[in-house]
Design a protein around this motif. Structure first.
Motif, PDB file in Angstrom:
ATOM      1  N   LEU A   1     -11.074 -15.034 -42.592  1.00 31.10           N
ATOM      2  CA  LEU A   1     -10.889 -15.228 -44.196  1.00 31.10           C
ATOM      3  C   LEU A   1     -10.593 -16.551 -44.473  1.00 31.10           C
ATOM      4  O   LEU A   1      -9.574 -17.209 -43.909  1.00 31.10           O
ATOM      5  N   LEU A   2     -11.374 -17.218 -45.373  1.00 35.49           N
ATOM      6  CA  LEU A   2     -11.522 -18.368 -45.577  1.00 35.49           C
ATOM      7  C   LEU A   2     -10.320 -18.554 -47.091  1.00 35.49           C
ATOM      8  O   LEU A   2     -10.982 -17.913 -47.982  1.00 35.49           O
ATOM      9  N   TRP A   3      -9.231 -19.030 -47.017  1.00 38.06           N
ATOM     10  CA  TRP A   3      -8.598 -18.690 -48.188  1.00 38.06           C
ATOM     11  C   TRP A   3      -8.697 -19.828 -49.510  1.00 38.06           C
ATOM     12  O   TRP A   3      -8.905 -20.921 -49.077  1.00 38.06           O
TER      13      TRP A   3
ATOM     14  N   THR B   1      -5.931 -12.728 -33.667  1.00 41.56           N
ATOM     15  CA  THR B   1      -5.938 -12.061 -35.121  1.00 41.56           C
ATOM     16  C   THR B   1      -5.457 -12.768 -36.172  1.00 41.56           C
ATOM     17  O   THR B   1      -6.093 -12.984 -37.201  1.00 41.56           O
ATOM     18  N   LEU B   2      -4.255 -13.498 -35.912  1.00 46.05           N
ATOM     19  CA  LEU B   2      -3.565 -14.303 -36.986  1.00 46.05           C
ATOM     20  C   LEU B   2      -4.271 -15.488 -37.313  1.00 46.05           C
ATOM     21  O   LEU B   2      -4.318 -16.024 -38.349  1.00 46.05           O
ATOM     22  N   GLY B   3      -4.986 -15.883 -36.030  1.00 44.74           N
ATOM     23  CA  GLY B   3      -5.683 -17.207 -36.262  1.00 44.74           C
ATOM     24  C   GLY B   3      -6.984 -17.009 -37.309  1.00 44.74           C
ATOM     25  O   GLY B   3      -8.018 -18.100 -37.555  1.00 44.74           O
ATOM     26  N   MET B   4      -7.243 -15.762 -37.878  1.00 44.44           N
ATOM     27  CA  MET B   4      -8.594 -15.610 -38.631  1.00 44.44           C
ATOM     28  C   MET B   4      -8.321 -15.964 -40.115  1.00 44.44           C
ATOM     29  O   MET B   4      -9.035 -15.973 -40.678  1.00 44.44           O
ATOM     30  N   LEU B   5      -6.969 -16.424 -40.421  1.00 43.02           N
ATOM     31  CA  LEU B   5      -6.661 -16.668 -41.821  1.00 43.02           C
ATOM     32  C   LEU B   5      -6.823 -18.307 -41.728  1.00 43.02           C
ATOM     33  O   LEU B   5      -6.223 -19.131 -41.154  1.00 43.02           O
ATOM     34  N   LEU B   6      -7.937 -18.824 -42.494  1.00 46.23           N
ATOM     35  CA  LEU B   6      -8.513 -20.232 -42.270  1.00 46.23           C
ATOM     36  C   LEU B   6      -8.074 -20.975 -43.647  1.00 46.23           C
ATOM     37  O   LEU B   6      -8.112 -20.422 -44.647  1.00 46.23           O
ATOM     38  N   ILE B   7      -8.006 -22.168 -43.331  1.00 47.23           N
ATOM     39  CA  ILE B   7      -7.714 -23.103 -44.732  1.00 47.23           C
ATOM     40  C   ILE B   7      -8.718 -24.251 -44.672  1.00 47.23           C
ATOM     41  O   ILE B   7      -9.080 -24.993 -43.731  1.00 47.23           O
ATOM     42  N   PRO B   8      -9.182 -24.401 -45.862  1.00 44.39           N
ATOM     43  CA  PRO B   8     -10.049 -25.728 -46.100  1.00 44.39           C
ATOM     44  C   PRO B   8      -9.203 -27.149 -46.163  1.00 44.39           C
ATOM     45  O   PRO B   8      -8.254 -27.028 -46.723  1.00 44.39           O
TER      46      PRO B   8
ATOM     47  N   PRO C   1      -8.167 -39.105 -37.547  1.00 44.97           N
ATOM     48  CA  PRO C   1      -8.319 -39.301 -38.832  1.00 44.97           C
ATOM     49  C   PRO C   1      -9.446 -38.471 -39.066  1.00 44.97           C
ATOM     50  O   PRO C   1     -10.158 -37.883 -38.044  1.00 44.97           O
ATOM     51  N   ALA C   2      -9.613 -38.102 -40.443  1.00 46.71           N
ATOM     52  CA  ALA C   2     -10.773 -37.156 -40.702  1.00 46.71           C
ATOM     53  C   ALA C   2     -11.236 -37.783 -41.992  1.00 46.71           C
ATOM     54  O   ALA C   2     -10.803 -37.975 -43.066  1.00 46.71           O
ATOM     55  N   ASP C   3     -12.724 -38.350 -41.665  1.00 42.29           N
ATOM     56  CA  ASP C   3     -13.434 -38.686 -43.021  1.00 42.29           C
ATOM     57  C   ASP C   3     -14.442 -37.656 -43.507  1.00 42.29           C
ATOM     58  O   ASP C   3     -15.412 -38.247 -44.098  1.00 42.29           O
ATOM     59  N   ALA C   4     -14.339 -36.277 -43.255  1.00 44.21           N
ATOM     60  CA  ALA C   4     -15.319 -35.314 -43.678  1.00 44.21           C
ATOM     61  C   ALA C   4     -14.529 -34.182 -43.694  1.00 44.21           C
ATOM     62  O   ALA C   4     -13.428 -33.914 -43.148  1.00 44.21           O
ATOM     63  N   PRO C   5     -14.912 -33.129 -44.773  1.00 38.88           N
ATOM     64  CA  PRO C   5     -14.273 -31.850 -44.722  1.00 38.88           C
ATOM     65  C   PRO C   5     -14.396 -30.900 -43.676  1.00 38.88           C
ATOM     66  O   PRO C   5     -15.266 -31.239 -42.949  1.00 38.88           O
ATOM     67  N   TYR C   6     -13.454 -30.281 -43.529  1.00 40.42           N
ATOM     68  CA  TYR C   6     -13.357 -29.315 -42.340  1.00 40.42           C
ATOM     69  C   TYR C   6     -12.659 -28.184 -42.504  1.00 40.42           C
ATOM     70  O   TYR C   6     -11.786 -27.895 -43.631  1.00 40.42           O
ATOM     71  N   VAL C   7     -12.467 -26.944 -41.635  1.00 35.34           N
ATOM     72  CA  VAL C   7     -11.616 -25.817 -41.715  1.00 35.34           C
ATOM     73  C   VAL C   7     -11.247 -25.621 -40.352  1.00 35.34           C
ATOM     74  O   VAL C   7     -11.509 -25.940 -39.218  1.00 35.34           O
ATOM     75  N   ALA C   8      -9.740 -25.136 -40.775  1.00 36.37           N
ATOM     76  CA  ALA C   8      -9.107 -24.815 -39.577  1.00 36.37           C
ATOM     77  C   ALA C   8      -8.003 -23.600 -39.694  1.00 36.37           C
ATOM     78  O   ALA C   8      -7.805 -23.229 -40.896  1.00 36.37           O
ATOM     79  N   SER C   9      -7.359 -23.218 -38.688  1.00 36.36           N
ATOM     80  CA  SER C   9      -6.783 -21.884 -38.936  1.00 36.36           C
ATOM     81  C   SER C   9      -5.418 -22.130 -39.600  1.00 36.36           C
ATOM     82  O   SER C   9      -4.763 -23.235 -39.062  1.00 36.36           O
ATOM     83  N   LEU C  10      -5.099 -21.611 -40.489  1.00 35.60           N
ATOM     84  CA  LEU C  10      -3.551 -21.723 -40.742  1.00 35.60           C
ATOM     85  C   LEU C  10      -2.367 -21.570 -39.982  1.00 35.60           C
ATOM     86  O   LEU C  10      -1.310 -22.427 -40.102  1.00 35.60           O
ATOM     87  N   ARG C  11      -2.762 -20.805 -39.221  1.00 28.23           N
ATOM     88  CA  ARG C  11      -1.628 -20.550 -38.067  1.00 28.23           C
ATOM     89  C   ARG C  11      -1.701 -21.730 -37.215  1.00 28.23           C
ATOM     90  O   ARG C  11      -0.318 -22.301 -36.898  1.00 28.23           O
ATOM     91  N   GLU C  12      -2.555 -22.164 -36.923  1.00 24.79           N
ATOM     92  CA  GLU C  12      -2.536 -23.583 -36.066  1.00 24.79           C
ATOM     93  C   GLU C  12      -2.034 -24.904 -36.860  1.00 24.79           C
ATOM     94  O   GLU C  12      -1.131 -25.597 -36.519  1.00 24.79           O
ATOM     95  N   LEU C  13      -2.408 -24.787 -38.176  1.00 29.67           N
ATOM     96  CA  LEU C  13      -1.813 -25.833 -39.173  1.00 29.67           C
ATOM     97  C   LEU C  13      -0.291 -25.813 -39.119  1.00 29.67           C
ATOM     98  O   LEU C  13       0.332 -26.696 -39.289  1.00 29.67           O
TER      99      LEU C  13
END
Length: 398
Positions: A71-73, A122-129, A154-166
């Motif tokens: 799920l991309l929030w 399971t909880l890693g399925m909630l994603l953040i842009p 550093p990040a010079d481009a967009p990415y997606v990651a798990s909210l739980r990991e964040l």
């Protein structure tokens, strides 16, 4: 989130922007979208992704996550965090329903790891842009640039990651800023992300209190094998060892140890070097606190806890004799938790010592005081309640 430059799926070369990372794909407003996928745990990007917002209920979100749909929030960040907590409660309620009792300690351990992996998945399925520079394009999103830069670079481009990991990255960043109080140092050690934090102070106290070998009075040199945060090297230096060579093979650990040693004003005594176990030469004292549990790590972050086939333990014991000065001591700091989980027996440990041409000169024991050792609801409570951490004083036979 502008993904026009990423939709082609060309990987690019490795670099600080994460351009060697795989792509994650989804459909939004009838358009195909893509962005880089980041996962410190090495999790592959989910195959199914749908956009989610505040109209999604926790029950539906949990069901979709269990079925493998990410799920991309796209709504308020804090609402997304609350949704993650609601999903966690649903998983934990299911977990605590009556089930078959697992009796054998090793079965309990394997079942516990399986459940933890399923929970993380399971909880890693909630994603953040994320936009470039680790900016989160959501309402009420916190400033996570420092936390993400410490873990991802550093990040010079967009990415997606798990909210739980964040949230784990944010927690690690706070630990790094605050530090862990070490009574033996009368100072704090600041763990970096991915480096094992010395929150279990009993093993540090063992190294701080054990009698130093007499040989150090004439040759004041010690090796700290697998230094991590550098805490044991710092303790030895504060105890008066004139020179300590601290080794590690992990880049984050090396940076972390050097930073802690410098902060403590011990750079003149402690040298941090890259090595797989031992540095060149011999020393009167060689110290090692290897991972305590002989099991395969499920992610890079577990390398400090799980040691596949006891590789580091075996390597330390096998190489100790040729790196000890005659009459010197090796200090092996090890919990017996693996013994209570039936993952390694005491006789197997002693056999490794004997095969390496070593003898046990003495042992100092301490019982852990961490909360899980007194929590009967913990799945591994029986093993944790019986656990003892020991400093084994080892010498060369003959």
């Amino acid at each position: 989130m502008n993904t026009d430059n990423l939709a082609s799926g060309v990987e690019g070369s490795p670099g600080s922007s994460g351009n060697n990372s795989p792509l994650i794909h989804w459909v939004e407003t009838d358009e195909s979208r893509a962005a880089r996928w980041r996962s410190e745990a090495g999790v592959q990007p989910p195959g199914r992704v749908q956009v989610a917002d505040d109209t999604l209920t926790a029950d539906v979100a949990y069901r979709l996550a269990c079925e493998g749909t990410a799920l991309l929030w796209r709504s308020d960040f804090q609402n997304g965090r609350q949704l993650l907590q609601a999903m966690a409660r649903r998983f934990d309620r299911k977990l605590h329903k009556p089930h078959t009792v697992v009796h054998a300690p090793s079965e309990a351990f394997n079942h516990h790891r399986m459940v933890q992996a399923q929970r993380a998945r399971t909880l890693g399925m909630l994603l953040i842009p994320f936009e470039a520079d680790h900016l989160i394009p959501l309402r009420r999103a916190p400033d996570v640039q420092d936390a993400c830069t410490e873990a991802y670079g550093p990040a010079d481009a967009p990415y997606v990651a798990s909210l739980r990991e964040l949230l784990g990255l944010i927690g690690a960043h706070e630990w790094r800023k605050k530090g862990v109080e070490i009574p033996a140092l009368k100072a704090r050690i600041h763990p970096h992300y991915g480096v094992f934090s010395p929150v279990r102070g009993e093993y540090v106290a063992l190294a701080a209190d054990a009698p130093l070998p007499e040989l150090l009075s004439s040759s004041s040199l010690a090796f700290d094998i697998g230094t991590g945060t550098g805490v044991l090297a710092a303790v030895l230096a504060r105890r008066g060892v004139a020179r300590v060579v601290a080794t590690d093979q992990d880049g984050r650990a090396l940076d972390c140890a050097r930073e802690n040693i410098a902060r403590l004003g011990l750079s003149g005594q402690v040298e941090v070097v890259h090595a797989d176990l031992f540095p060149p030469g011999r020393a009167p004292l060689v110290v090692c606190n290897p991972p305590w549990v002989p099991a395969r790590p499920s992610s890079p972050l577990e390398n400090a806890i799980y040691d596949t086939d006891s590789r580091m333990l075996r390597g330390f014991l096998a190489g100790l004799a040729e790196h000890l000065e005659p009459g010197g001591e090796g200090w092996l700091i090890l919990s017996d938790l693996a013994e209570h989980l039936d993952l390694r027996s005491r006789s197997e440990l002693l056999a490794l010592v004997d095969q390496a041409g070593l003898q046990v000169l003495g042992r100092v024991d301490v019982r852990p005081t961490h909360p899980r050792s007194s929590d009967p609801t913990d799945p591994l409570y029986a093993a944790r309640a019986a656990e003892v951490t020991s400093l084994w004083r080892l010498g060369v036979n003959g």
